[in-house]
Design an enzyme around this catalytic site. Sequence first.
Site: not given
Length: 250
Positions: A27, A79
């Site tokens: 991340d 996503n």
Amino acid sequence: MSLTLKQADQASLSMQSLPKHVAIIMDGNRRWYRQHQAQCSIKSSSGHYYGAKVLPNIIESAFSLGIEVLTLFAFSTENFLRSAEEVAELFSLFHAQLDEQLPYLIENKIRLRCIGNLLALPPDLQQQIAKVASETQRHGMRELVLAINYGGKDELVRAFKKLHHDLVNKKISLDSVSEELIRLYLDTSEIPDPDLLIRTGGEMRVSNFLLWQIAYTELYVTDVLWPDFKPYHLLDAIKAYQHRSRRGGK
């Protein structure tokens, strides 16, 4: 990572308590890019290009330290909700990384395994994943696992659908349903659960990743954004893991 650093740090680790399976939530790419955009020579829609540059060194370092399974959360089911430009960039990077890593995987006898709803990926990417997986499938001692179009909830839904199908068709009985049986229907049925889950970027959540598998996994969160993540950060996480007492709920 230099050979000297690898030797020194490998010597500082306890081989008896080394995690066999390390999973990473990579991340911080977008935050990193916002902070460094003016200095970036390659323009990126989201910073994933710079995050991808970290991968070879981390993959090589993990396996050189004795990790048997390395799982990377590359693309979540959520996503797909991001911009078309960002999704296209990610798929392009997947193609490039698969090409780049294949010789290393073959040379070092590392198997590639991909988990997630792969059928929803572009056909050309599905074909490339299948090609790399096929060319490395004879290797089994060490594995690189890429979670692509993966979500923990989605995995459980797919697993329960397959289990229900087998119940209806009397391949299994209701009395036979157990935790171990359910595990056999998961994407990760052939690999052990993670011992250590690392999350970069400082967020204190697991983001729908390996929900079934991390019940007793040790969590390590670092504020370091993924494009800045170095082999010594990986070593810090492993050393922290080795100072913990794992009881498995006992």
